[in-house]
Design an enzyme around this catalytic site. Structure first.
Site, short mmCIF file in Angstrom:
data_model
loop_
_atom_site.label_atom_id
_atom_site.label_comp_id
_atom_site.label_asym_id
_atom_site.label_seq_id
_atom_site.Cartn_x
_atom_site.Cartn_y
_atom_site.Cartn_z
N LYS A 330 123.10 -24.56 -18.72
CA LYS A 330 122.63 -23.19 -18.88
C LYS A 330 123.66 -22.16 -18.45
CE LYS A 330 118.02 -24.39 -19.31
NZ LYS A 330 116.53 -24.29 -19.07
N ARG A 363 116.04 -32.21 -15.68
CA ARG A 363 116.12 -32.55 -17.21
C ARG A 363 117.54 -32.24 -17.50
NH1 ARG A 363 115.52 -29.21 -21.92
NH2 ARG A 363 114.51 -30.32 -23.71
#
Length: 379
Positions: A330, A363
């Site tokens: 991210k 995750r």
């Protein structure tokens, strides 16, 4: 002049430290409570409750910070920060058992918080995006053969859960219809059944219709990044089937969430929002042990916000549910111009902090690299 040698002790194993200096081993467990400290934030106390709590804390050598007008009762409510050693906090809790104004219930909550220990190992959740536009691998696994091959690869690499999504929720993305999601997901779920795959399958969707169909076809976890905010029917689907639900905090929708996100108190706002979601879920018949919480890295947060969440992730343990963290590839990495291999290395570095803080699930896109570099390999 005598030269003294001193250092700060930063460890969760203070009992071992005091034993090393010759402290009485028969008393070390109890004695260690005097050297373990905790600061507890308590929300929305009345002035009467706060004044009793503060005086009780002071009587045991601890302290309790309150609003400056608590003593005058010019305010209706105040948050408090109670701080002290475990030994002091236990004594405060025992004293509160004898106090009026509902403080007996507060005593129970303090006891629960003091008794919380996390022993479980962090589980790896492998990401499978069946999307043309996901932020890091959009289009890579739209093809059935490539998707099933990657699914098997992540399982062989040691994934504890596979999270499959057919709708991108990256910033400024638009919704995908339930029908389109189902068309992408069902062939993969059929493959899972045909191959007798026993690794739990999570479905990343905000749609109750998608969740319903996927649960009927073998999914045992639903990952709702909206935390029930997108589809009001989602909570009933989860309650009806009794599966696990991942409730994420997100400020706004994917279309708007990164338009200058702003918080007065980041961690408090996320914490209280997730508490509301838990209470709502339980009121609808969902068991608390079936709730997993995700503070939502990148969902309506600045880069600084994301690092603050990572630094203070343990505070969310107070909500009493398992925690998941999703930071893989991210923007907080600030590596937009680098390839995914490089992003994965830095993702592992940050996730190491999550593992140290005993986050229950991380995750990730690259399961194998996490298993190897974090010493979790099963080969």
């Amino acid at each position: 002049m005598k030269d003294f040698v001193i250092k700060e002790i930063i460890t969760d194993e203070i009992e071992k430290e005091i034993e090393r200096i010759g402290f009485d081993r028969t008393y070390s467990k109890r004695g260690a409570l005097k050297f373990k400290y905790k600061n507890i934030k308590i929300y929305n106390l009345t002035p009467v409750q706060a004044n009793i709590l503060k005086q009780t804390a002071l009587s045991y050598g601890a302290d309790c910070a309150t609003h400056k007008e608590t003593i005058t009762a010019k305010i209706e409510k105040t948050d408090c920060i109670l701080g002290g050693s475990y030994s002091q906090l236990k004594k405060i809790s025992e004293k509160l058992q004898q106090q009026p104004f509902g403080l007996k219930d507060l005593s129970k909550e303090i006891d629960i918080l003091l008794g919380k220990t996390k022993l479980s190992n962090t589980k790896i959740v492998g990401i499978l995006n069946l999307t043309p536009d996901s932020f890091s691998d959009g289009g890579e696994f739209l093809d059935y053969e490539k998707a099933t091959e990657h699914l098997k690869y992540m399982i062989d690499s040691g994934a504890d859960v596979i999270d499959i999504g057919a709708e991108s929720t990256k910033p400024y993305s638009t919704p995908v219809s339930a029908e389109a999601q189902i068309d992408r997901l069902l062939p993969i779920l059929e493959f899972v059944k045909e191959q007798n795959i026993t690794v739990p399958i999570s479905i990343d969707t905000r749609s109750a219709k998608v969740a319903d169909v996927c649960i009927q076809n073998g999914a045992s976890i639903i990952n709702d990044v909206s935390g029930f905010d997108y589809d009001e029917n989602m909570v009933d689907v989860i309650a009806n089937y009794g599966v696990k639900i991942i409730l994420q905090h997100s400020k706004g929708t994917p279309e708007t969430m990164q338009d200058n996100p702003c918080y007065d108190s980041l961690i408090d706002e996320i914490y209280l929002n997730l508490k509301q979601k838990i209470d709502y879920a339980i009121s609808k018949g969902i068991e608390k042990e079936n709730i997993i919480l995700d503070p939502g890295i990148g969902f309506g947060k600045t880069r600084e916000d994301n690092f603050e969440i990572l630094k203070r992730i343990e505070e969310f343990n107070g909500l009493g549910c398992e925690l998941m963290l999703g930071l893989s590839r991210k923007s907080l990495l600030n590596m937009q111009d680098y390839d995914n291999d490089m992003k994965d290395i830095f993702t592992v570095a940050l996730n190491t902090l999550a593992v140290e803080r005993k986050v229950d699930y991380i995750r990730v896109h690259n399961v194998r690299l996490h298993k190897i570099l974090m010493g979790l390999e099963i080969f």
